[in-house]
Design a protein around this motif. Structure first.
Motif, mmCIF file in Angstrom:
data_model
loop_
_atom_site.group_PDB
_atom_site.id
_atom_site.type_symbol
_atom_site.label_atom_id
_atom_site.label_comp_id
_atom_site.label_asym_id
_atom_site.label_seq_id
_atom_site.Cartn_x
_atom_site.Cartn_y
_atom_site.Cartn_z
ATOM 1 N N ALA A 295 0.836 -1.210 0.000
ATOM 2 C CA ALA A 295 0.000 0.000 0.000
ATOM 3 C C ALA A 295 0.864 1.251 0.000
ATOM 4 C CB ALA A 295 -0.927 -0.006 1.215
ATOM 5 N N LEU A 296 1.968 1.245 0.731
ATOM 6 C CA LEU A 296 2.860 2.401 0.762
ATOM 7 C C LEU A 296 3.560 2.590 -0.579
ATOM 8 C CD1 LEU A 296 4.574 1.957 4.267
ATOM 9 C CD2 LEU A 296 2.661 3.444 3.692
ATOM 10 N N LEU A 297 4.000 1.499 -1.177
ATOM 11 C CA LEU A 297 4.733 1.586 -2.437
ATOM 12 C C LEU A 297 3.823 1.913 -3.615
ATOM 13 C CD1 LEU A 297 7.091 -1.511 -2.054
ATOM 14 C CD2 LEU A 297 7.788 0.903 -1.976
ATOM 15 N N LEU A 298 2.620 1.331 -3.630
ATOM 16 C CA LEU A 298 1.724 1.490 -4.778
ATOM 17 C C LEU A 298 0.482 2.291 -4.401
ATOM 18 C CD1 LEU A 298 1.994 -2.103 -6.324
ATOM 19 C CD2 LEU A 298 3.283 -0.049 -6.940
ATOM 20 N N ASP A 299 -0.495 1.626 -3.796
ATOM 21 C CA ASP A 299 -1.750 2.267 -3.379
ATOM 22 C C ASP A 299 -2.523 1.280 -2.521
ATOM 23 O OD1 ASP A 299 -3.768 0.707 -5.161
ATOM 24 O OD2 ASP A 299 -2.221 1.384 -6.552
ATOM 25 N N ARG B 237 12.023 1.971 -1.391
ATOM 26 C CA ARG B 237 11.476 3.032 -2.253
ATOM 27 C C ARG B 237 12.515 3.696 -3.155
ATOM 28 N NH1 ARG B 237 8.373 8.828 -1.057
ATOM 29 N NH2 ARG B 237 8.730 9.566 -3.183
ATOM 30 N N PRO B 238 13.681 4.120 -2.641
ATOM 31 C CA PRO B 238 14.648 4.766 -3.538
ATOM 32 C C PRO B 238 15.068 3.877 -4.705
ATOM 33 C CG PRO B 238 15.232 5.153 -1.243
ATOM 34 C CD PRO B 238 14.150 4.117 -1.240
ATOM 35 N N ALA B 239 15.306 2.585 -4.416
ATOM 36 C CA ALA B 239 15.751 1.672 -5.477
ATOM 37 C C ALA B 239 14.650 1.429 -6.503
ATOM 38 C CB ALA B 239 16.201 0.349 -4.860
ATOM 39 N N LEU B 240 13.414 1.221 -6.037
ATOM 40 C CA LEU B 240 12.310 0.971 -6.958
ATOM 41 C C LEU B 240 11.958 2.228 -7.749
ATOM 42 C CD1 LEU B 240 9.991 -1.257 -4.710
ATOM 43 C CD2 LEU B 240 11.507 -1.977 -6.565
ATOM 44 N N ASP B 241 12.094 3.385 -7.109
ATOM 45 C CA ASP B 241 11.877 4.652 -7.819
ATOM 46 C C ASP B 241 12.899 4.813 -8.942
ATOM 47 O OD1 ASP B 241 9.680 6.217 -7.250
ATOM 48 O OD2 ASP B 241 10.533 7.043 -5.427
ATOM 49 N N ALA B 242 14.160 4.539 -8.607
ATOM 50 C CA ALA B 242 15.231 4.689 -9.592
ATOM 51 C C ALA B 242 15.047 3.731 -10.765
ATOM 52 C CB ALA B 242 16.589 4.449 -8.930
ATOM 53 N N ALA B 243 14.457 2.564 -10.484
ATOM 54 C CA ALA B 243 14.223 1.576 -11.535
ATOM 55 C C ALA B 243 12.948 1.850 -12.326
ATOM 56 C CB ALA B 243 14.162 0.176 -10.925
ATOM 57 N N GLY B 244 12.193 2.875 -11.917
ATOM 58 C CA GLY B 244 10.962 3.232 -12.620
ATOM 59 C C GLY B 244 9.826 2.257 -12.397
ATOM 60 N N LEU B 245 9.831 1.574 -11.245
ATOM 61 C CA LEU B 245 8.818 0.552 -10.970
ATOM 62 C C LEU B 245 7.640 1.069 -10.149
ATOM 63 C CD1 LEU B 245 11.131 -2.506 -10.176
ATOM 64 C CD2 LEU B 245 9.936 -1.994 -12.311
ATOM 65 N N VAL C 294 7.817 -0.203 7.682
ATOM 66 C CA VAL C 294 8.502 1.092 7.592
ATOM 67 C C VAL C 294 9.954 0.903 7.159
ATOM 68 C CG1 VAL C 294 9.356 3.056 8.933
ATOM 69 C CG2 VAL C 294 6.989 2.281 9.215
ATOM 70 N N VAL C 295 10.640 -0.022 7.808
ATOM 71 C CA VAL C 295 12.053 -0.272 7.476
ATOM 72 C C VAL C 295 12.198 -0.720 6.018
ATOM 73 C CG1 VAL C 295 14.036 -1.765 7.956
ATOM 74 C CG2 VAL C 295 12.735 -0.781 9.855
ATOM 75 N N LEU C 296 11.351 -1.641 5.588
ATOM 76 C CA LEU C 296 11.425 -2.137 4.214
ATOM 77 C C LEU C 296 11.086 -1.040 3.209
ATOM 78 C CD1 LEU C 296 9.821 -5.679 4.647
ATOM 79 C CD2 LEU C 296 12.202 -5.164 4.073
ATOM 80 N N TYR C 297 10.087 -0.218 3.536
ATOM 81 C CA TYR C 297 9.706 0.867 2.627
ATOM 82 C C TYR C 297 10.849 1.863 2.458
ATOM 83 C CZ TYR C 297 7.361 4.945 0.717
ATOM 84 O OH TYR C 297 7.024 6.017 -0.071
ATOM 85 N N LEU C 298 11.456 2.269 3.579
ATOM 86 C CA LEU C 298 12.551 3.231 3.516
ATOM 87 C C LEU C 298 13.730 2.682 2.717
ATOM 88 C CD1 LEU C 298 12.526 4.551 7.199
ATOM 89 C CD2 LEU C 298 11.625 5.697 5.169
ATOM 90 N N LYS D 8 9.831 13.701 -0.757
ATOM 91 C CA LYS D 8 11.159 13.208 -1.096
ATOM 92 C C LYS D 8 11.724 12.387 0.059
ATOM 93 C CE LYS D 8 11.011 15.475 -4.951
ATOM 94 N NZ LYS D 8 10.765 14.752 -6.217
ATOM 95 N N PRO D 9 12.236 11.180 -0.240
ATOM 96 C CA PRO D 9 12.812 10.337 0.833
ATOM 97 C C PRO D 9 14.175 10.834 1.259
ATOM 98 C CG PRO D 9 13.045 9.255 -1.292
ATOM 99 C CD PRO D 9 12.255 10.511 -1.545
ATOM 100 N N SER D 10 14.197 12.005 1.854
ATOM 101 C CA SER D 10 15.472 12.637 2.204
ATOM 102 C C SER D 10 15.816 12.519 3.684
ATOM 103 C CB SER D 10 15.422 14.125 1.829
ATOM 104 O OG SER D 10 14.310 14.755 2.453
ATOM 105 N N GLY D 11 15.062 11.688 4.406
ATOM 106 C CA GLY D 11 15.353 11.505 5.823
ATOM 107 C C GLY D 11 14.793 12.585 6.715
ATOM 108 N N GLN D 12 13.954 13.473 6.166
ATOM 109 C CA GLN D 12 13.366 14.519 6.989
ATOM 110 C C GLN D 12 12.354 13.926 7.956
ATOM 111 O OE1 GLN D 12 11.773 17.319 4.215
ATOM 112 N NE2 GLN D 12 13.769 18.047 3.531
ATOM 113 N N GLY D 13 12.154 14.631 9.081
ATOM 114 C CA GLY D 13 11.248 14.138 10.115
ATOM 115 C C GLY D 13 9.829 13.966 9.625
ATOM 116 N N ARG D 14 9.345 14.918 8.827
ATOM 117 C CA ARG D 14 7.959 14.843 8.336
ATOM 118 C C ARG D 14 7.756 13.612 7.464
ATOM 119 N NH1 ARG D 14 5.085 16.535 3.787
ATOM 120 N NH2 ARG D 14 2.892 17.058 4.198
ATOM 121 N N TYR D 15 8.722 13.313 6.641
ATOM 122 C CA TYR D 15 8.629 12.149 5.756
ATOM 123 C C TYR D 15 8.567 10.862 6.586
ATOM 124 C CZ TYR D 15 10.106 8.614 2.343
ATOM 125 O OH TYR D 15 10.196 7.492 1.558
ATOM 126 N N LEU D 16 9.439 10.731 7.574
ATOM 127 C CA LEU D 16 9.473 9.531 8.408
ATOM 128 C C LEU D 16 8.169 9.378 9.181
ATOM 129 C CD1 LEU D 16 10.996 7.100 9.518
ATOM 130 C CD2 LEU D 16 12.013 8.606 11.244
#
Length: 225
Positions: A73-77, A205-213, A198-202, A130-138
């Motif tokens: 759900a976090l990765l897709l919908d 997400r960057p790798a799957l985003d970079a791969a266009g998935l 949460v750990v798996l998503y963090l 953006k998955p930049s490690g900011q508090g709001r994102y986490l």
């Protein structure tokens, strides 16, 4: 209720959920179908091979299968997450010879996915952050994952109460549903699944985003001149 009737009811539930999914999503990309399939398989494996059944005699099992419902759900919908968990964990019940449990499992996991997806992508617009490690994102990731998983602490016992009466024909009381909640097994399941999701998503997400998935967020508005 006979086994045949249970199978028929499960089929009806699955068709209705899939119909709603198609109406909501309209279409699934090849990448989304692949991710849903992989997550459904991981849900199945997590439940079937790493489950501790009937913890403390409560009838609840300890497992991390719900992790992959929230993660999808976090990765897709929400619909994709709901389908991943519903398919994987309902199949686990069927393989265990419990089609009656599979009926409520299908519904419960779909609810988890939909709630997680709504909070993540409608309330927090997680895809645009953006998955930049900011508090709001986490915080957004944690609350989104926890929303559906903690809702399951309430929905699981009470849907199980109706299942026991109307599907299994057993005597059941609301007190037994409340006792299941207060036993804490489902809550511990949900909290640990939240941490894992949460750990798996963090990490993913960057790798799957970079791969266009993954689906793209809303495009940024053009700068005004």
């Amino acid at each position: 209720m006979s086994t045949t009737a249970m199978w028929l009811l499960l089929t009806v539930v699955a068709i209705l959920v899939l119909f709603v999914s198609v109406l909501y999503k309209k279409k699934f990309s090849v990448q989304e179908v692949t991710i849903i399939g992989v997550m459904a398989a991981l849900s199945f494996v997590a439940y079937e091979f790493f489950r501790i059944p009937n913890v403390f005699g409560t009838g609840s099992s300890f497992h991390l299968g719900n992790t992959f419902t929230a993660l999808t759900a976090l990765l897709l919908d929400g619909v994709s997450g709901g389908l991943a968990g519903a398919i994987g964990l309902a199949l686990a019940d069927i393989f265990a010879g419990d089609p009656g449990y599979a009926i409520t499992t299908f519904v419960l996991k779909f609810i988890i996915g939909v709630i997680c997806g709504l909070v993540a992508h409608k309330a927090f617009k997680l895809r645009d952050q953006k998955p930049s490690g900011q508090g709001r994102y986490l915080i957004s990731v944690i609350v989104s994952a926890a929303s559906g998983l903690l809702a399951n602490v309430i929905t699981d016992p009470f849907l199980g109460y109706f299942r026991n009466i109307y599907i299994f024909g057993q005597e059941a009381t609301l007190a037994s549903a409340v006792a299941k909640i207060t036993s804490g097994v489902t809550l511990v399941n949900s909290l640990l699944s939240t941490v894992c999701a949460v750990v798996l998503y963090l990490a993913l997400r960057p790798a799957l985003d970079a791969a266009g998935l993954l689906p793209k967020g809303e495009p940024e508005p053009a700068a005004k001149h």
